[in-house]
Each structure stands twice: as C-alpha cells, then as structure tokens.
Design a protein around this motif. Structure first.
Motif, PDB file in Angstrom:
ATOM      1  N   SER A  17      89.792 -17.846 -41.151  1.00 19.56           N
ATOM      2  CA  SER A  17      88.804 -16.797 -42.084  1.00 19.56           C
ATOM      3  C   SER A  17      87.374 -17.097 -42.229  1.00 19.56           C
ATOM      4  CB  SER A  17      89.449 -17.194 -43.620  1.00 19.56           C
ATOM      5  OG  SER A  17      90.659 -16.795 -43.848  1.00 19.56           O
ATOM      6  N   SER A  54      95.801 -13.375 -37.543  1.00 22.06           N
ATOM      7  CA  SER A  54      94.226 -13.379 -38.001  1.00 22.06           C
ATOM      8  C   SER A  54      94.335 -13.454 -39.615  1.00 22.06           C
ATOM      9  CB  SER A  54      93.778 -12.130 -37.968  1.00 22.06           C
ATOM     10  OG  SER A  54      92.650 -11.982 -38.504  1.00 22.06           O
ATOM     11  N   SER A  55      93.548 -14.435 -40.142  1.00 20.53           N
ATOM     12  CA  SER A  55      93.285 -14.870 -41.344  1.00 20.53           C
ATOM     13  C   SER A  55      92.049 -13.813 -41.774  1.00 20.53           C
ATOM     14  CB  SER A  55      92.886 -16.318 -41.585  1.00 20.53           C
ATOM     15  OG  SER A  55      94.209 -16.971 -41.065  1.00 20.53           O
ATOM     16  N   GLY A  56      91.991 -13.990 -43.179  1.00 17.87           N
ATOM     17  CA  GLY A  56      90.643 -13.171 -43.568  1.00 17.87           C
ATOM     18  C   GLY A  56      90.916 -12.236 -44.533  1.00 17.87           C
ATOM     19  N   ALA A  57      92.191 -11.776 -44.734  1.00 17.51           N
ATOM     20  CA  ALA A  57      92.517 -11.005 -45.660  1.00 17.51           C
ATOM     21  C   ALA A  57      91.965 -11.205 -47.159  1.00 17.51           C
ATOM     22  CB  ALA A  57      94.048 -10.569 -45.697  1.00 17.51           C
ATOM     23  N   ALA A  59      89.740 -13.517 -48.034  1.00 17.25           N
ATOM     24  CA  ALA A  59      88.471 -13.739 -47.857  1.00 17.25           C
ATOM     25  C   ALA A  59      87.499 -12.309 -48.047  1.00 17.25           C
ATOM     26  CB  ALA A  59      87.782 -14.588 -46.676  1.00 17.25           C
ATOM     27  N   ASN A 139      99.613 -11.365 -39.644  1.00 21.28           N
ATOM     28  CA  ASN A 139      99.269 -12.262 -40.979  1.00 21.28           C
ATOM     29  C   ASN A 139     100.253 -12.384 -41.824  1.00 21.28           C
ATOM     30  OD1 ASN A 139      97.606 -13.601 -42.796  1.00 21.28           O
ATOM     31  ND2 ASN A 139      96.106 -11.706 -43.216  1.00 21.28           N
ATOM     32  N   GLU A 140     100.212 -13.427 -42.848  1.00 21.07           N
ATOM     33  CA  GLU A 140     101.219 -13.396 -43.681  1.00 21.07           C
ATOM     34  C   GLU A 140     101.202 -12.320 -44.732  1.00 21.07           C
ATOM     35  OE1 GLU A 140     101.393 -17.212 -45.720  1.00 21.07           O
ATOM     36  OE2 GLU A 140     103.262 -17.047 -46.445  1.00 21.07           O
ATOM     37  N   ASP A 142     100.948 -11.673 -47.743  1.00 19.59           N
ATOM     38  CA  ASP A 142     100.365 -12.436 -48.875  1.00 19.59           C
ATOM     39  C   ASP A 142     100.629 -11.833 -50.222  1.00 19.59           C
ATOM     40  OD1 ASP A 142      98.863 -14.786 -47.739  1.00 19.59           O
ATOM     41  OD2 ASP A 142      97.611 -13.340 -46.897  1.00 19.59           O
ATOM     42  N   GLY A 152     101.141 -20.157 -47.003  1.00 18.94           N
ATOM     43  CA  GLY A 152     100.021 -20.482 -47.275  1.00 18.94           C
ATOM     44  C   GLY A 152      98.629 -20.764 -46.362  1.00 18.94           C
ATOM     45  N   ASN A 154      97.483 -20.170 -42.316  1.00 19.32           N
ATOM     46  CA  ASN A 154      98.080 -19.151 -40.927  1.00 19.32           C
ATOM     47  C   ASN A 154      98.307 -20.296 -39.631  1.00 19.32           C
ATOM     48  OD1 ASN A 154      98.296 -17.163 -42.220  1.00 19.32           O
ATOM     49  ND2 ASN A 154      96.585 -15.883 -41.226  1.00 19.32           N
ATOM     50  N   LEU A 213      87.021 -21.467 -47.460  1.00 19.63           N
ATOM     51  CA  LEU A 213      88.001 -20.094 -47.090  1.00 19.63           C
ATOM     52  C   LEU A 213      89.163 -20.152 -46.353  1.00 19.63           C
ATOM     53  CD1 LEU A 213      84.716 -17.814 -45.677  1.00 19.63           C
ATOM     54  CD2 LEU A 213      86.378 -17.549 -47.982  1.00 19.63           C
ATOM     55  N   SER A 214      89.400 -21.392 -45.519  1.00 20.29           N
ATOM     56  CA  SER A 214      90.436 -21.457 -44.679  1.00 20.29           C
ATOM     57  C   SER A 214      91.296 -22.685 -45.344  1.00 20.29           C
ATOM     58  CB  SER A 214      90.211 -21.891 -43.350  1.00 20.29           C
ATOM     59  OG  SER A 214      89.320 -22.933 -43.145  1.00 20.29           O
ATOM     60  N   ARG A 215      92.694 -22.241 -45.234  1.00 17.58           N
ATOM     61  CA  ARG A 215      93.571 -22.955 -46.202  1.00 17.58           C
ATOM     62  C   ARG A 215      93.756 -24.330 -45.267  1.00 17.58           C
ATOM     63  NH1 ARG A 215      96.429 -19.786 -49.573  1.00 17.58           N
ATOM     64  NH2 ARG A 215      94.971 -18.363 -50.271  1.00 17.58           N
ATOM     65  N   GLY A 216      94.327 -24.027 -44.009  1.00 23.08           N
ATOM     66  CA  GLY A 216      94.449 -25.067 -43.056  1.00 23.08           C
ATOM     67  C   GLY A 216      93.464 -26.134 -42.853  1.00 23.08           C
TER      68      GLY A 216
HETATM   69  N1  GLU Z   1      96.773 -15.296 -45.055  1.00 22.47           N
HETATM   70  C1  GLU Z   1      95.504 -15.796 -45.595  1.00 22.47           C
HETATM   71  C2  GLU Z   1      94.292 -14.557 -45.569  1.00 22.47           C
HETATM   72  O1  GLU Z   1      94.542 -13.641 -44.534  1.00 22.47           O
HETATM   73  C3  GLU Z   1      95.077 -16.685 -44.765  1.00 22.47           C
HETATM   74  C4  GLU Z   1      95.599 -17.991 -44.944  1.00 22.47           C
HETATM   75  C5  GLU Z   1      94.838 -19.322 -43.996  1.00 22.47           C
HETATM   76  O2  GLU Z   1      93.463 -19.202 -44.004  1.00 22.47           O
HETATM   77  O3  GLU Z   1      95.295 -20.077 -43.102  1.00 22.47           O
HETATM   78  O4  GLU Z   1      93.458 -14.419 -46.049  1.00 22.47           O
END
Ligand code: GLU
Length: 373
Positions: A17, A54-57, A59, A139-140, A142, A152, A154, A213-216
């Motif tokens: 993200s 892709s993350s970012g949804a 955010a 993406n997950e 969510d 939780g 990506n 912004l990013s989980r990991g």
């Molecule tokens: N699935 C989440 C999203 O798209 C991101 C999870 C992560 O940042 O790893 O926003």
C-alpha cells in the motif's frame, strides 16, 4: 550469485500500500504504477507469467468514503476496502491495458487457500487466466474476511498464492530495502543479500515493525519466505521506492533473496508423495500407463475401475491392470463423479455429468509416478 529475474517462468509480484498510495493525499501514485507495469510487461515479453498481489484497497478507500487518518475499526476497514477495491482494480486495469495486458480481479479469503475444494477452484481459475495470457490482480477479500479468518497482510497472502500456483518466484515490493542484520526498529546493521535457510537467527533480525499503511512488517515477510521456500520458489524482498523497481533489481541486484533447495514442481511432488494418505485407488489400462510415463495427465478414458471413498483433491493410488502401484495423484473428481466417467472420452464428460467437468481425472502437475525398477 544473485538470481536473474528473467530466468523465472511464473512470478508473483506483491505491491504494498505504501508504494501505491501517497500517504500525504491518499491518491494513487499513477506514474510509479505505470513504471512498474512497464517492467512487468518486459518480463511477459520475455516469456514469464505474472500475477499481481496488490494492497491498497483500504488506503485508497478511506479517503473516498471520508474516513480520516486515525486507526479504523474492523467494519470501517471493510467499508474502506469495498470502496477502494474498485479504484484499485480500475487502476490496474488501465495501466495493464496501456501495456497490452489484460487484468482480472481475484479476491481471496483465507479459506480459499486453506480449504481443499475452494483451493482447487481458485487454483483452476487462476491457471486458466494464466493460460489465456491474463494477469490476475489479487487481493484479500477484506469486506467479508472477519478478524479470525483473515490473512490481514498481503505478504502471507502472496506467499500462499505463489505456493498454490507453483510460481518459481515471489517479489515483495515494499518500502524497505530488504532484511538487515538487526531488527528494523533498532536501525543500522547490514543488508543481507541472500538467505539459504530461515534460521532462528534470521527470524530474530526481522523484529515486528510495520508502517502506517501497510500491515506486514519484516516479521510477516519472513513468514512469507518460509512458505515460499518450502514450495520450492525463490523470494525477493526489495524496495519499491524507486521508479521502475523491477528494472532496478535487474540493474543493481538490490534486495534480499531467499533461495529454495528444490524446484516448485519437485517440492509439490514430494508433498503429494509423502504427506498425504491415499483415500482410494484408480486402476488404469496399459495405454494410460504409457501416457503417464510420457508426462501426460490421467484422462477418464484410460480408467478401468475405481475403489475407495474420496473427495476432490484427495490423494489416490494409481494401479496397473495387474495391480502394481504406478504412482499417486490428487484427483479432480470425487469418487461418485469419477465412477460415472470411467472410460469416457473427454468430449463425453459434460453429457454424462450434466455439467462441464475437468478434462483430466488427475492433472500431470498433481501426479507422482513411482520409479520403474
Ligand atoms: N488487503 C489490504 C488492502 O488492500 C492490504 C493488506 C496489507 O497491507 O498487507 O488494503
């Protein structure tokens, strides 16, 4: 020696993200994304299949629906993801198309990669997309994944996707350069260029930090590395804080590589051969046995009888007409379905079953043959 990106055939690219979304204004970083996509298209031209995680949804979505900067509740995160995923998928669709590539959106939950039936469905769909030259953008999911049943982050989702699809490389593009010899929250240390075994010492270097912004953080990246290396694939942690991040990897060798000890197919076949208890057996004729030895899949036409009570995805023993064990595989049909199509030609399967089933009873990637004496 650092692996060469162009040597990989199926590459999963995870984009964090914090690279896709400008933390200042919550907007998509379109120019950066265009540069990355150009790099991807060079790999495709070179013969590789590309999958994007892709993350970012969340955010992107939080701004769209007027949620501020602070920490969100689970349901607010899910609402933000619902609004942001449309924007995210639209952005990928646009940039990939500009490079002559077609995007397809896949939203997965933990269960889709853990539970056998759903796993097989997800894998078949993604396999089909790849065969058709389409780029899956994953993406997950969510919006439906609740806290107990979600990835939780990506990083691990991307690792499961890489293992599920027998990819030979996973690239984690994020805001860190790679793994350092001391945990990220301590700062300093040296960049580790290559890891051949994820030891407790390596895990200790990861710490547990994550950015806003990013989980990991690095810890989830190491968890991802364990999954990927066990599946026989390479993994690279590298910074996406440059334009054309993949070209940058090729030119500078930047990042930390995790090196597997076996190939993806070898790792998968080892798992099929060793870890699963067969639930039934399938007897095949001599023609089918020859076809399997020539590297083909098992088709219903070559099957003469079936024993056992098995469901789709279970391991079954493959026997010759004389009762010798020829090998073992994962079946694409449950025992009832398999019974119904014994001896059937591929073009008869749909009429018999009333739906379009798989052509193969056991796909060659899901098959391990016993060495002939
Ligand atoms: N699935 C989440 C999203 O798209 C991101 C999870 C992560 O940042 O790893 O926003």
């Amino acid at each position: 020696m650092t692996p060469d990106l162009t040597s990989f055939k199926r590459i999963v690219i995870k984009v964090g993200s914090s690279l896709l979304v400008d933390p200042g204004n919550g907007q998509l970083r379109e120019d950066w994304l265009a540069g990355l996509t150009q790099d991807m298209s060079s790999l495709v031209t070179n013969g590789a299949e590309i999958l994007v995680v892709s993350s970012g949804a969340i955010a992107l979505g939080r701004k769209t629906i007027g949620l501020g900067q602070g920490k969100l509740k689970l349901e607010e995160n899910q609402a933000a993801a619902a609004a942001g995923q449309i924007v995210l998928a639209g952005a990928w669709n646009k940039v990939l198309r500009a490079h002559g590539l077609t995007a397809a959106q896949i939203l997965l939950t933990l269960g889709d990669t853990e539970e056998r039936r759903r796993y097989l469905n997800a894998r078949n769909t993604i396999r089909t997309l790849l065969r058709l030259g389409v780029v899956p953008v994953i993406n997950e999911n969510d919006t439906v994944a609740t806290s107990e049943i979600r990835y939780g982050d990506n990083d691990r989702l991307a690792a499961r996707v890489a293992s599920m699809m027998s990819a030979d490389c996973l690239i984690l593009l994020s805001d860190v350069d790679g793994l350092y010899s001391v945990p990220p929250d301590k700062g300093g240390g040296e960049l580790i260029h290559e890891v051949t075994q994820v030891t407790p010492a390596i895990e200790a270097m990861a710490g547990s930090a994550g950015s806003e912004l990013s989980r990991g953080g690095m810890a989830t990246k190491i968890e991802a590395a364990k999954i990927v290396v066990a599946a026989g694939a390479h993994m690279l942690i590298t910074s996406g804080r440059v334009d054309h991040p993949l070209a940058h990897v090729t030119n500078s060798g930047a990042g930390t590589w995790f090196i597997p000890s076996a190939t993806p197919i070898a790792a998968r076949k080892k798992w099929i051969a060793g870890a699963l208890e067969p639930r039934g057996s399938i007897v095949i004729d001599d023609g089918a046995a020859r076809a399997l030895r020539a590297g083909k899949s098992l088709l219903p036409a070559g099957v003469t009888s079936i024993q056992g009570d098995f469901t789709r995805g279970d391991a079954v023993t493959i026997l010759s007409l004389a009762g010798n064990i020829l090998g073992r595989g994962l079946t694409a049909y449950d025992c009832k379905g398999a019974h119904n199509i014994i001896g059937a030609r591929s073009n008869e399967i749909e009429t018999i079953l009333g739906y379009a089933g798989r052509t193969e009873l056991i796909h060659r990637d899901d098959l391990v043959l016993r060495q002939e004496d």
